[in-house]
Design a protein around this motif. Structure first.
Motif, PDB file in Angstrom:
ATOM      1  N   LEU A 268       0.892  -1.123   0.028  1.00 38.90           N
ATOM      2  CA  LEU A 268      -0.121   0.001  -0.106  1.00 38.90           C
ATOM      3  C   LEU A 268       0.870   1.189  -0.135  1.00 38.90           C
ATOM      4  N   ASP A 269       0.625   2.123  -0.996  1.00 36.86           N
ATOM      5  CA  ASP A 269       1.342   3.432  -0.844  1.00 36.86           C
ATOM      6  C   ASP A 269       0.683   4.307  -0.351  1.00 36.86           C
ATOM      7  N   THR A 270       0.682   5.048   0.792  1.00 39.89           N
ATOM      8  CA  THR A 270      -0.263   5.626   1.921  1.00 39.89           C
ATOM      9  C   THR A 270      -0.023   7.166   1.285  1.00 39.89           C
ATOM     10  N   ARG A 271       0.823   7.532   0.451  1.00 40.31           N
ATOM     11  CA  ARG A 271       0.702   8.807  -0.287  1.00 40.31           C
ATOM     12  C   ARG A 271      -0.193   9.134  -1.326  1.00 40.31           C
ATOM     13  N   MET A 272      -0.174   7.977  -2.271  1.00 38.24           N
ATOM     14  CA  MET A 272      -1.046   7.618  -3.531  1.00 38.24           C
ATOM     15  C   MET A 272      -2.260   7.234  -3.226  1.00 38.24           C
ATOM     16  N   LYS A 273      -2.427   6.575  -2.240  1.00 37.80           N
ATOM     17  CA  LYS A 273      -3.688   5.764  -1.800  1.00 37.80           C
ATOM     18  C   LYS A 273      -4.000   4.602  -2.796  1.00 37.80           C
TER      19      LYS A 273
END
Length: 237
Positions: A141-146
């Protein structure tokens, strides 16, 4: 100053909401259809979209779904169709909240404040600092790009409420979380325990994560306790 985009084919509603939101201190733009909305999004930073579900010749649900493929901007849906099914469909398409017509503009402002406050509590996708990643069961999961990257290399974009639900589960792996806890974490205290919004988010996440041929369900229902993510979780900066 937060920039609110109003998308509605009724000029009276656009004018009323624009004037009211401007008086409340928001920068406000208006669009009468999806094409105008797209042009505004591409040329300016929009912090939240207020979207009519029944545009002339266009379906607000389809617009919401298309937006969610490429953008995580918060969306509040307006609609004269206030039935439960329409609310659920709006949330399933990725909307952050739903307000049936007719409504008091003060209620819309209250919802805007809540949705923006939730969005700011999450990592900002427009910041330049390196993204944080969360890995679990082969997913990343990329938490910046959601966005999630599947074990097979497929990118899955998440709406705001789905992202917050997954983050809550990832922050408490292998531990049952009650529906009330998740509702508070994802939607805030304005929701009631009877609200089924969190179940919609869980169902959508299960559709993304399911792989019955290779593993058991990652998100399990624990009777009388809630939902639990069954996986080891690792964080990367």
């Amino acid at each position: 100053m937060d920039h609110i985009l109003i998308v509605d084919d009724d000029p009276n509603i656009r004018s009323l909401l624009r004037d009211y939101l401007c008086d409340m201190g928001y920068e406000t733009s208006t669009a009468e259809n999806g094409a105008q909305m797209d042009r505004i999004i591409k040329t300016s930073q929009v912090d939240l979209i207020v979207l009519d579900l029944m545009l002339d010749g266009e379906d607000g649900l389809d617009i919401t779904r298309e937006l969610r493929r490429d953008d995580s901007v918060p969306i509040i849906i307006l609609s004269a169709r206030g039935g439960l099914l329409d609310r659920i469909l709006g949330l399933e398409m990725g909307a952050d909240d739903y307000l049936p017509k007719p409504f008091d503009p003060r209620e819309l402002v209250a919802k805007i404040k809540v949705v923006l406050r939730r969005a700011r509590a999450l990592p900002d996708t427009r910041r330049a600092e390196p993204a944080a990643f969360v890995s679990f069961a082969g997913w990343r999961l990329d938490t910046r790009m959601k966005q999630m990257l599947s074990p097979d290399g497929v990118i899955v974009s998440l709406g705001g409420s789905d992202f917050r639900t997954l983050r809550a589960l990832l922050d408490h792996p292998n531990r049952p979380l009650s529906r009330e806890f998740l509702l508070d974490q994802v939607f805030g205290k304005e929701r009631t325990p009877l609200d089924r919004s969190i179940d919609v988010c869980i169902s959508r996440l299960r559709q993304h994560l399911k792989d019955a041929a290779r593993r058991a369900a990652l998100i399990r229902t624990v009777r009388n306790e809630g939902y639990m993510l069954v996986a080891d979780v690792a964080y990367e900066s």
